[in-house]
Structure formats: C-alpha cells, structure tokens
Design a protein around this motif. Sequence first.
Motif, PDB file in Angstrom:
ATOM      1  N   GLY A 169       0.818  -1.211   0.000  1.00 36.51           N
ATOM      2  CA  GLY A 169       0.000   0.000   0.000  1.00 36.51           C
ATOM      3  C   GLY A 169       0.847   1.254   0.000  1.00 36.51           C
ATOM      4  N   LEU A 170       1.922   1.265   0.790  1.00 31.56           N
ATOM      5  CA  LEU A 170       2.820   2.412   0.825  1.00 31.56           C
ATOM      6  C   LEU A 170       3.441   2.647  -0.544  1.00 31.56           C
ATOM      7  N   THR A 171       3.798   1.581  -1.214  1.00 33.24           N
ATOM      8  CA  THR A 171       4.372   1.691  -2.557  1.00 33.24           C
ATOM      9  C   THR A 171       3.406   2.385  -3.508  1.00 33.24           C
ATOM     10  N   LYS A 172       2.151   1.968  -3.479  1.00 34.05           N
ATOM     11  CA  LYS A 172       1.131   2.582  -4.342  1.00 34.05           C
ATOM     12  C   LYS A 172       0.967   4.067  -4.014  1.00 34.05           C
ATOM     13  N   ALA A 173       0.911   4.389  -2.719  1.00 33.85           N
ATOM     14  CA  ALA A 173       0.669   5.770  -2.298  1.00 33.85           C
ATOM     15  C   ALA A 173       1.818   6.690  -2.702  1.00 33.85           C
ATOM     16  N   ALA A 187       7.804  -2.227  -5.295  1.00 33.91           N
ATOM     17  CA  ALA A 187       8.040  -3.197  -4.218  1.00 33.91           C
ATOM     18  C   ALA A 187       8.528  -4.509  -4.821  1.00 33.91           C
ATOM     19  N   ILE A 188       9.479  -5.110  -4.157  1.00 31.12           N
ATOM     20  CA  ILE A 188       9.928  -6.463  -4.486  1.00 31.12           C
ATOM     21  C   ILE A 188       9.302  -7.410  -3.481  1.00 31.12           C
ATOM     22  N   LEU A 189       8.706  -8.487  -3.996  1.00 33.70           N
ATOM     23  CA  LEU A 189       8.073  -9.500  -3.153  1.00 33.70           C
ATOM     24  C   LEU A 189       8.825 -10.816  -3.331  1.00 33.70           C
ATOM     25  N   PRO A 190       9.850 -11.051  -2.515  1.00 36.74           N
ATOM     26  CA  PRO A 190      10.580 -12.308  -2.647  1.00 36.74           C
ATOM     27  C   PRO A 190       9.799 -13.476  -2.066  1.00 36.74           C
ATOM     28  N   GLY A 191      10.084 -14.628  -2.613  1.00 32.98           N
ATOM     29  CA  GLY A 191       9.689 -15.867  -1.958  1.00 32.98           C
ATOM     30  C   GLY A 191      10.728 -16.208  -0.903  1.00 32.98           C
ATOM     31  N   TRP A 192      10.838 -17.485  -0.573  1.00 30.11           N
ATOM     32  CA  TRP A 192      11.772 -17.888   0.473  1.00 30.11           C
ATOM     33  C   TRP A 192      13.190 -17.852  -0.078  1.00 30.11           C
ATOM     34  N   GLU A 236      17.677   3.177 -15.087  1.00 35.82           N
ATOM     35  CA  GLU A 236      16.828   3.877 -16.041  1.00 35.82           C
ATOM     36  C   GLU A 236      16.122   2.924 -17.002  1.00 35.82           C
ATOM     37  N   GLN A 237      16.549   1.665 -17.031  1.00 35.59           N
ATOM     38  CA  GLN A 237      15.875   0.672 -17.878  1.00 35.59           C
ATOM     39  C   GLN A 237      14.467   0.352 -17.373  1.00 35.59           C
ATOM     40  N   SER A 238      14.162   0.748 -16.153  1.00 31.94           N
ATOM     41  CA  SER A 238      12.809   0.550 -15.608  1.00 31.94           C
ATOM     42  C   SER A 238      12.059   1.877 -15.537  1.00 31.94           C
ATOM     43  N   ALA A 239      12.359   2.771 -16.467  1.00 39.39           N
ATOM     44  CA  ALA A 239      11.924   4.169 -16.395  1.00 39.39           C
ATOM     45  C   ALA A 239      10.423   4.358 -16.236  1.00 39.39           C
ATOM     46  N   LEU A 240       9.590   3.502 -16.812  1.00 34.47           N
ATOM     47  CA  LEU A 240       8.141   3.675 -16.743  1.00 34.47           C
ATOM     48  C   LEU A 240       7.466   2.635 -15.866  1.00 34.47           C
ATOM     49  N   ILE A 241       8.235   2.013 -14.999  1.00 38.04           N
ATOM     50  CA  ILE A 241       7.682   1.038 -14.059  1.00 38.04           C
ATOM     51  C   ILE A 241       7.594   1.692 -12.691  1.00 38.04           C
ATOM     52  N   THR A 242       6.379   1.879 -12.193  1.00 38.50           N
ATOM     53  CA  THR A 242       6.208   2.441 -10.854  1.00 38.50           C
ATOM     54  C   THR A 242       4.885   1.980 -10.261  1.00 38.50           C
ATOM     55  N   GLY A 243       4.812   1.967  -8.950  1.00 37.53           N
ATOM     56  CA  GLY A 243       3.612   1.527  -8.249  1.00 37.53           C
ATOM     57  C   GLY A 243       3.364   0.031  -8.338  1.00 37.53           C
ATOM     58  N   GLN A 244       4.393  -0.736  -8.662  1.00 35.43           N
ATOM     59  CA  GLN A 244       4.219  -2.161  -8.896  1.00 35.43           C
ATOM     60  C   GLN A 244       4.803  -3.005  -7.767  1.00 35.43           C
ATOM     61  N   GLY A 245       4.237  -4.172  -7.573  1.00 29.09           N
ATOM     62  CA  GLY A 245       4.801  -5.188  -6.702  1.00 29.09           C
ATOM     63  C   GLY A 245       5.247  -6.348  -7.561  1.00 29.09           C
TER      64      GLY A 245
END
Length: 253
Positions: A169-173, A187-192, A236-245
């Motif tokens: 939620g914080l990432t989205k906000a 946000a990065i959501l790792p597994g184990w 900068e290769q992720s320039a248009l990626i935001t608000g994502q998990g």
Amino acid sequence: MSLSAHYPCLAHKSVFITGGATGIGAAMVRAFLLQGAQVAFVDLDNAQAEKLLNELSEFSAQLWFRCVDVRQLTHLQQAINAAAEHFAGLSVLINNVANDKRFDTEHISVDEWQNCLQINLDPAFFASQAAIPFLKKQGGAIINFSSINAITGQPNMAGYVTAKAGLIGLTKALARDYGGYGIRVNAILPGWVATERQLESWFTAEEQQRWLETTCIKQFIQPSDVANLALFLASEQSALITGQGINIDAGRI
C-alpha cells in the motif's frame, strides 16, 4: 564478486540501503558497488557490518556505514541526511530491513505486535520521508521490500504479513504522490530466499523440499537473484515502471 549485468546509468549514483550488513541487503551492497555506485547502508549488527566493510575494502571510497536501530526513526532519518551529504545527493532508497520472527496469533503481546511493525513497516515510510527531498531534485527510485507472504499469508506471522501488506500500500501511495517528480516507487516480493539466517533457522531440509514442490522453477532463490532485480528497478531501464509489486519466487504464486 562477478558482474551479471551492466547498468552504466548507476555509475556514481548514491544508494541508501537499510539492513545492509547480511543476507539480501549485503548482496545488494555488493551488486551496486560493482555497478560503480556509491553505497550507504545502515544495520544494527555492527559486527557483521564491519565484516562486510573489510570484505569490500577495495571499495572503501564508495562506501558509507552507520550502526542504526531503525526503530529509532529520528536516528534513521539523520543517517539518510548524513549519507546524502557525504555523497552529495541521493538517487536510490532501498527499504530492505526486516525481521520475520514468528508469534502465535492468540498470544502475541501488544509490545511484540508493535515491535513487528516498528521494524517491518514504519522505517520504510520515515526513510522515504527523509529521502524524498533529495530524490525530488533529480528523480530516482524507492524500492520497498515486501514479501509473497503478504499475498499467501503464513502461520504465526500475522504481524509480519500485515506489515508486508502495508508496504504494498505504501508503494502505491508514494508512487502516486511523487511520480510527477520523476520518482519511481516499486516493491519487491521475494519468496523464500536461501540466506544464511534462513538456512540456520526456518528453512530446514523439510521446508526446502516443500518449497520446491510448489514452484515452477526447481531452484532456490539466492540473495544475488533478488539483488539483480533491485538493480533493474533502480536503473533507467525501468523508467516507466512504478507503483508495482514484483514477485521473485520461482513461480510459487
């Protein structure tokens, strides 16, 4: 250390990492140094931090460390300000610090619950609050570390799961609030992840077998795998990626 991918845009950028002395945090410290970045990190484990600094002595001019208990939010913000002054700016904030201690839901105390949030959620907001004035000057990235447990749930981890869901939620906000300044928040959501700590505690041989039975790719996630994703999201290769998990879980979800 070996360089798996090269991001020239990260050279000379300043990166601040919480919980950087061990595990995924230490892997990210190493990875960003290899990209030519300047890396500041904080951790409560001074002994492990000194061990990492000795290992990386050839990069001493690019490194900055302060022993900080992230529950002391004023101290955390002061460290960010000091690191930004030391490196003449800040380009990337990585909110990595976490503690996945288990508590029985029916018996967890108020102090234990609040301590869980004070480690796993609160520092990400207040570190971001301190970093944003620097990031607004030139754009940059905030990377929050959530977990696939925020999606799947996990027994006896209500506090941890709640905190990690809060980070989504914080990432989205923050992405919505600061995208206009060229600040990307993901946000990065790792597994184990097979860190030393997990292998010594929860990630037993039995749990490892269960994990492999649930994944598409039958391999364990290494700290370096997660660090590679952080490099991409900071670049900068992720320039248009935001608000994502973004999950990194070998196909568990």
